[in-house]
Design a protein around this motif. Structure first.
Motif, PDB file in Angstrom:
ATOM      1  N   GLY A 139       0.839  -1.193   0.000  1.00  0.00           N
ATOM      2  CA  GLY A 139       0.000   0.000   0.000  1.00  0.00           C
ATOM      3  C   GLY A 139       0.871   1.239   0.000  1.00  0.00           C
ATOM      4  N   ASP A 140       0.715   2.077  -1.008  1.00  0.00           N
ATOM      5  CA  ASP A 140       1.424   3.355  -1.093  1.00  0.00           C
ATOM      6  C   ASP A 140       2.923   3.204  -1.325  1.00  0.00           C
ATOM      7  OD1 ASP A 140      -0.952   4.852  -0.714  1.00  0.00           O
ATOM      8  OD2 ASP A 140      -0.831   4.468   1.429  1.00  0.00           O
ATOM      9  N   GLY A 141       3.315   2.207  -2.093  1.00  0.00           N
ATOM     10  CA  GLY A 141       4.672   2.165  -2.622  1.00  0.00           C
ATOM     11  C   GLY A 141       5.755   1.771  -1.644  1.00  0.00           C
ATOM     12  N   TYR A 142       6.850   2.513  -1.696  1.00  0.00           N
ATOM     13  CA  TYR A 142       8.066   2.216  -0.932  1.00  0.00           C
ATOM     14  C   TYR A 142       7.898   2.759   0.477  1.00  0.00           C
ATOM     15  CZ  TYR A 142      13.166   1.867  -0.145  1.00  0.00           C
ATOM     16  OH  TYR A 142      14.422   1.561   0.313  1.00  0.00           O
ATOM     17  N   ASN A 143       7.681   1.841   1.425  1.00  0.00           N
ATOM     18  CA  ASN A 143       7.301   2.241   2.776  1.00  0.00           C
ATOM     19  C   ASN A 143       8.445   2.310   3.773  1.00  0.00           C
ATOM     20  OD1 ASN A 143       4.482   2.858   3.039  1.00  0.00           O
ATOM     21  ND2 ASN A 143       4.061   0.749   2.418  1.00  0.00           N
ATOM     22  N   LEU A 144       9.672   2.217   3.320  1.00  0.00           N
ATOM     23  CA  LEU A 144      10.797   2.314   4.249  1.00  0.00           C
ATOM     24  C   LEU A 144      10.981   3.762   4.692  1.00  0.00           C
ATOM     25  CD1 LEU A 144      11.237  -0.426   2.771  1.00  0.00           C
ATOM     26  CD2 LEU A 144      13.683  -0.038   3.040  1.00  0.00           C
ATOM     27  N   GLN A 145      11.086   3.961   5.993  1.00  0.00           N
ATOM     28  CA  GLN A 145      11.321   5.307   6.516  1.00  0.00           C
ATOM     29  C   GLN A 145      12.775   5.719   6.287  1.00  0.00           C
ATOM     30  OE1 GLN A 145      10.266   4.511  10.534  1.00  0.00           O
ATOM     31  NE2 GLN A 145       8.069   4.752  10.207  1.00  0.00           N
ATOM     32  N   ASP A 146      12.962   6.948   5.887  1.00  0.00           N
ATOM     33  CA  ASP A 146      14.299   7.525   5.729  1.00  0.00           C
ATOM     34  C   ASP A 146      14.581   8.355   6.974  1.00  0.00           C
ATOM     35  OD1 ASP A 146      16.697   8.392   4.811  1.00  0.00           O
ATOM     36  OD2 ASP A 146      15.917   9.493   3.087  1.00  0.00           O
ATOM     37  N   ILE A 147      14.897   7.668   8.057  1.00  0.00           N
ATOM     38  CA  ILE A 147      14.969   8.310   9.365  1.00  0.00           C
ATOM     39  C   ILE A 147      16.044   9.393   9.455  1.00  0.00           C
ATOM     40  CG2 ILE A 147      15.463   7.875  11.822  1.00  0.00           C
ATOM     41  CD1 ILE A 147      13.832   5.324  11.584  1.00  0.00           C
ATOM     42  N   PRO A 148      17.244   9.206   8.906  1.00  0.00           N
ATOM     43  CA  PRO A 148      18.247  10.278   9.016  1.00  0.00           C
ATOM     44  C   PRO A 148      17.782  11.610   8.433  1.00  0.00           C
ATOM     45  CG  PRO A 148      19.301   8.235   8.352  1.00  0.00           C
ATOM     46  CD  PRO A 148      17.827   7.998   8.282  1.00  0.00           C
ATOM     47  N   ARG A 149      16.837  11.572   7.499  1.00  0.00           N
ATOM     48  CA  ARG A 149      16.344  12.807   6.893  1.00  0.00           C
ATOM     49  C   ARG A 149      14.976  13.224   7.432  1.00  0.00           C
ATOM     50  NH1 ARG A 149      19.037   9.796   3.238  1.00  0.00           N
ATOM     51  NH2 ARG A 149      20.685  10.791   2.019  1.00  0.00           N
ATOM     52  N   SER A 150      14.554  12.580   8.516  1.00  0.00           N
ATOM     53  CA  SER A 150      13.192  12.797   9.005  1.00  0.00           C
ATOM     54  C   SER A 150      12.974  14.170   9.632  1.00  0.00           C
ATOM     55  CB  SER A 150      12.836  11.725  10.039  1.00  0.00           C
ATOM     56  OG  SER A 150      13.663  11.842  11.193  1.00  0.00           O
ATOM     57  N   THR A 151      14.049  14.839  10.036  1.00  0.00           N
ATOM     58  CA  THR A 151      13.878  16.135  10.697  1.00  0.00           C
ATOM     59  C   THR A 151      13.742  17.289   9.697  1.00  0.00           C
ATOM     60  OG1 THR A 151      16.286  16.369  10.872  1.00  0.00           O
ATOM     61  CG2 THR A 151      15.132  15.397  12.747  1.00  0.00           C
ATOM     62  N   ARG A 152      13.907  17.017   8.430  1.00  0.00           N
ATOM     63  CA  ARG A 152      13.761  18.074   7.434  1.00  0.00           C
ATOM     64  C   ARG A 152      12.284  18.444   7.282  1.00  0.00           C
ATOM     65  NH1 ARG A 152      17.737  15.963   2.520  1.00  0.00           N
ATOM     66  NH2 ARG A 152      19.675  15.920   3.732  1.00  0.00           N
ATOM     67  N   PRO A 153      11.948  19.718   7.318  1.00  0.00           N
ATOM     68  CA  PRO A 153      10.533  20.093   7.180  1.00  0.00           C
ATOM     69  C   PRO A 153       9.997  19.778   5.793  1.00  0.00           C
ATOM     70  CG  PRO A 153      11.946  22.031   7.146  1.00  0.00           C
ATOM     71  CD  PRO A 153      12.823  20.882   7.526  1.00  0.00           C
ATOM     72  N   LEU A 154       8.727  19.413   5.748  1.00  0.00           N
ATOM     73  CA  LEU A 154       8.040  19.132   4.501  1.00  0.00           C
ATOM     74  C   LEU A 154       7.180  20.329   4.123  1.00  0.00           C
ATOM     75  CD1 LEU A 154       6.990  15.487   5.428  1.00  0.00           C
ATOM     76  CD2 LEU A 154       8.966  16.184   4.054  1.00  0.00           C
ATOM     77  N   ASP A 155       6.512  20.247   2.995  1.00  0.00           N
ATOM     78  CA  ASP A 155       5.635  21.353   2.627  1.00  0.00           C
ATOM     79  C   ASP A 155       4.504  21.452   3.645  1.00  0.00           C
ATOM     80  OD1 ASP A 155       2.949  20.053   1.351  1.00  0.00           O
ATOM     81  OD2 ASP A 155       4.689  18.810   0.908  1.00  0.00           O
ATOM     82  N   PRO A 156       3.954  22.637   3.866  1.00  0.00           N
ATOM     83  CA  PRO A 156       2.972  22.842   4.930  1.00  0.00           C
ATOM     84  C   PRO A 156       1.750  21.931   4.842  1.00  0.00           C
ATOM     85  CG  PRO A 156       3.791  24.951   4.171  1.00  0.00           C
ATOM     86  CD  PRO A 156       4.361  23.912   3.239  1.00  0.00           C
TER      87      PRO A 156
END
Length: 300
Positions: A129-146
């Motif tokens: 469901g919804d493609g590639y589900n692996l979390q990219d944790i080292p980059r998780s603190t980068r803000p996303l679009d609002p």
């Protein structure tokens, strides 16, 4: 629980892991994995069909859900992605399953994708469901679009003591809200929701959920025993097993993008199918599409 399914248990190194089983035990195995905040009820219209075609269908309760229990009070109630994948491997080992077809979404999809990426020899094919589900944790603190940040409000809520208390005291109401927000066009959602609520009464549910949403943002440490898996996942390994990705066009937490940004992560046979009128709870909202995807891979 589906009246045709009995609860079985597999003893793994850390869990007495509950699962429902359909079909002949001699059939080719298919493992169906639910997400948060869902339950095996997501597969009520899928498991019997596959069983009727001779497959051995196994539908586990993830750690923290339903009758699944930890073996020791000293085990970290981790919800990190590596723990979900290790549980899946441990279940396959306990049931002497060398290789299985995997289908999962949300947390269950993450477990399935990780096993497919790191242990491809154990995976016959994958419906994610919804493609590639692996979390990219080292980059998780980068803000996303609002707009994306807005949809993740519940994760930030769980980072706070207030969120822990809120989930503890209001778990059924809160999870019901998530069902509504994530599947806004699913008319049967309110009727189906009560069938899953007992799975959230597990004594470890809150701890596992809170750890999951804190670990993925590096706000808590993971289980040291799983560090090698987490390290491997930082490299965002590709998935090369035959895969079909099902994406809900009306998914309220992760709507399907017009362009498939995940395709670069799949190096084998891969197809993406966007499902109109379907939200986040893909197998329960679209059982026929899920069955079709599985059989398209299994019957090649």
């Amino acid at each position: 629980m589906n009246n045709d399914a009995l609860i079985h248990h597999a003893l793994t190194p850390h869990l007495k892991l509950a699962y429902e089983q359909h079909g002949p035990t001699t059939g080719d195995p298919v493992i169906l994995l639910h997400g948060f905040p869902y339950s095996p009820r997501a597969y009520d219209d899928i498991a019997p069909v596959l069983a009727g075609k001779g497959y051995r269908v196994i539908v586990p309760y993830l750690r923290g859900y339903g009758p699944t229990r930890f073996n020791s009070p000293d085990t970290l109630r981790s919800g990190q992605q590596a723990a979900l994948a290790q549980d899946l491997l441990d279940l396959m080992d306990a049931l002497n399953i060398r290789q299985a077809a995997l289908c999962g979404y949300d947390w269950g999809g993450r477990a399935a994708c990780i096993v497919a990426a790191l242990w491809p020899e154990r995976v016959r094919c994958l419906v994610t469901g919804d493609g590639y589900n692996l979390q990219d944790i080292p980059r998780s603190t980068r803000p996303l679009d609002p707009e994306t940040e807005h949809r993740l409000w519940y994760q930030y809520y769980f980072h706070t003591p207030r969120g822990v208390e809120g989930l503890t005291e209001n778990r059924r109401a809160l999870c019901q809200l998530l069902w509504k927000l994530w599947s806004p066009t699913w008319a049967e959602g309110p009727e189906r929701y009560p069938l899953s609520t007992s799975a959230f009464d597990n004594p470890d549910f809150v701890d596992v959920v809170i750890h999951s949403y804190r670990h993925r943002f590096m706000y808590v440490e993971g289980d040291p025993a799983l560090e090698s898996i987490e390290e491997a996942l930082t490299r965002q390994p590709p998935i090369n097993v035959p895969t079909i990705s099902l994406c809900g066009a009306d998914d309220g937490v992760g709507p399907a993008a017009e362009i498939d940004d995940d395709i670069e992560h799949f190096t084998g046979s891969y197809e993406r199918r966007v499902l109109p009128g379907v939200g986040h709870n893909i197998p329960e909202e679209a059982p026929e599409a899920t069955i079709r995807a599985l059989l398209d891979l299994l019957e090649r």
